[in-house]
Design an enzyme around this catalytic site. Structure first.
Site, PDB file in Angstrom:
ATOM      1  N   GLU A  34       0.947  -1.241  -0.078  1.00 58.86           N
ATOM      2  CA  GLU A  34       0.230  -0.106   0.142  1.00 58.86           C
ATOM      3  C   GLU A  34       0.883   1.078  -0.080  1.00 58.86           C
ATOM      4  O   GLU A  34       0.560   2.257  -0.617  1.00 58.86           O
ATOM      5  CB  GLU A  34      -1.045   0.058   1.268  1.00 58.86           C
ATOM      6  CG  GLU A  34      -2.202   0.705   1.198  1.00 58.86           C
ATOM      7  CD  GLU A  34      -2.953   0.438  -0.180  1.00 58.86           C
ATOM      8  OE1 GLU A  34      -2.989  -0.567  -0.792  1.00 58.86           O
ATOM      9  OE2 GLU A  34      -3.429   1.690  -0.618  1.00 58.86           O
ATOM     10  N   HIS A  36       3.718   1.852  -1.583  1.00 61.20           N
ATOM     11  CA  HIS A  36       4.175   1.999  -3.028  1.00 61.20           C
ATOM     12  C   HIS A  36       2.937   2.457  -3.795  1.00 61.20           C
ATOM     13  O   HIS A  36       3.011   3.625  -4.573  1.00 61.20           O
ATOM     14  CB  HIS A  36       4.581   0.814  -3.819  1.00 61.20           C
ATOM     15  CG  HIS A  36       5.798   0.148  -3.314  1.00 61.20           C
ATOM     16  ND1 HIS A  36       5.824  -1.024  -2.660  1.00 61.20           N
ATOM     17  CD2 HIS A  36       7.077   0.618  -3.527  1.00 61.20           C
ATOM     18  CE1 HIS A  36       6.951  -1.385  -2.368  1.00 61.20           C
ATOM     19  NE2 HIS A  36       7.825  -0.313  -2.781  1.00 61.20           N
ATOM     20  N   GLY A 147       9.954   7.568  -1.573  1.00 64.05           N
ATOM     21  CA  GLY A 147       9.282   7.339  -0.176  1.00 64.05           C
ATOM     22  C   GLY A 147      10.173   8.077   0.853  1.00 64.05           C
ATOM     23  O   GLY A 147      11.312   7.513   0.857  1.00 64.05           O
ATOM     24  N   GLU A 148       9.762   8.568   1.926  1.00 61.58           N
ATOM     25  CA  GLU A 148      10.441   9.085   3.055  1.00 61.58           C
ATOM     26  C   GLU A 148      11.144   8.169   3.818  1.00 61.58           C
ATOM     27  O   GLU A 148      11.834   8.240   5.004  1.00 61.58           O
ATOM     28  CB  GLU A 148       9.769  10.330   3.777  1.00 61.58           C
ATOM     29  CG  GLU A 148       9.793  11.481   2.933  1.00 61.58           C
ATOM     30  CD  GLU A 148       9.404  12.625   3.768  1.00 61.58           C
ATOM     31  OE1 GLU A 148       8.724  12.544   4.937  1.00 61.58           O
ATOM     32  OE2 GLU A 148       9.479  13.881   3.501  1.00 61.58           O
TER      33      GLU A 148
END
Ligand code: PAF
Length: 280
Positions: A34, A36, A147-148
């Protein structure tokens, strides 16, 4: 949704697009979750065309074991991407990308690679930057999304874009968490029941550490986090660091003009989990 295995076929389709169309790239190694898919959603909102790449990049694995065990779920990945309205998926072979020369380029990341992940995963960031640069050259996106959770990777990619003079806009995406706080990762599926139960403590400890950080005593935060995790027999702390959000230099004393972030890597058995949190 169209799926491309070769650079040529992908580029031919990109060339056919109207010149005014904006392209967003979401690089992945597959085994999509989820987290991604939330990145795909953001990219869909901000671009006319979204490309997801699925490529398990061999040059960024410092341990062969990790590469061999990396989960592959191509069929369900493609299904999920189609449902989320992804336009193009690029799933090249190693040969297509590396043309028989599977080695990483060497980059100067201006010291961003010297701490944390860089200390524990030799050559990892050169491998990441090599594939990301190749993907940028192949797809010429307007925006690319990262993404962080891999915050150090994100800063390193920004640096690579600067040094290489690329025009792509790098867009960070917030960490997507399970309900219990565990940062989503393809590795979570490898956790056994006990490890999965223990893993949310990583984020819980970061939250408590953040509260303690308000008191301004760095050493207190560090020893608190160490002590908390020592008590959990399923988790083994690899590192905990408080660093400058931008240059990732470990904090020695606090500067009120700087934004800080706490970074953590923990083993649950042989599964390595990372997480981070903004502190101020
Ligand atoms: O974060 C990842 O999944 C990978 O490091 C990336 C950016 C797709 C490069 O292989």
């Amino acid at each position: 949704m169209e799926v491309f295995k070769t650079i040529k076929s992908l580029q031919q389709s990109l060339e056919r697009l109207n010149q005014n169309k904006t392209v967003g790239l979401v690089p992945t190694m597959g085994a999509l979750h989820e987290g991604h898919l939330s990145i795909i959603d953001k990219a869909k909102n901000e671009n006319d065309i979204v490309i997801a790449s699925i490529f398990v990049n061999p040059t960024q694995f410092d341990k062969k074991e990790d590469l061999i065990h990396y989960p592959s779920t191509l069929e369900s990945d493609l299904e999920a991407l189609e449902k989320r309205g992804c336009d193009f998926v690029f799933t090249p072979t190693i040969e297509e990308i590396y043309q028989g020369n599977t080695v990483a380029e060497s980059f100067d990341f201006k010291g961003l690679d010297k701490e944390m992940e860089g200390k524990f995963r030799t050559g990892h960031f050169n491998g990441v930057a090599t594939i990301v640069k190749k993907l940028f050259m192949i797809t010429s996106p307007n925006k690319a999304y990262f993404g962080e959770k891999d915050f150090q990777q994100l800063q390193i990619i920004k640096q690579m874009v600067k040094t290489e003079g690329l025009t792509v806009n790098i867009i960070p995406v917030e960490i997507y968490r399970e309900i219990d706080g565990l940062a989503m990762s393809s590795r979570n599926t490898r956790l056994n029941e006990e490890q999965r139960k223990a893993a949310p403590e990583i984020y819980q400890t970061l939250l408590k550490g953040k509260k303690l950080f308000q008191q301004g005593d760095l050493e207190k935060v560090k020893s608190f986090v160490k002590n908390e995790l020592i008590q959990n027999k399923e988790l083994d702390l690899e590192y905990f660091e408080i660093a400058d959000n931008e240059n990732l230099k470990p904090a020695t004393e606090l500067d009120p003009t700087v934004s800080y972030r706490a970074f953590i890597a923990v083993f649950a058995g042989d599964i390595r989990l990372i997480d981070n949190i903004a502190l101020n």
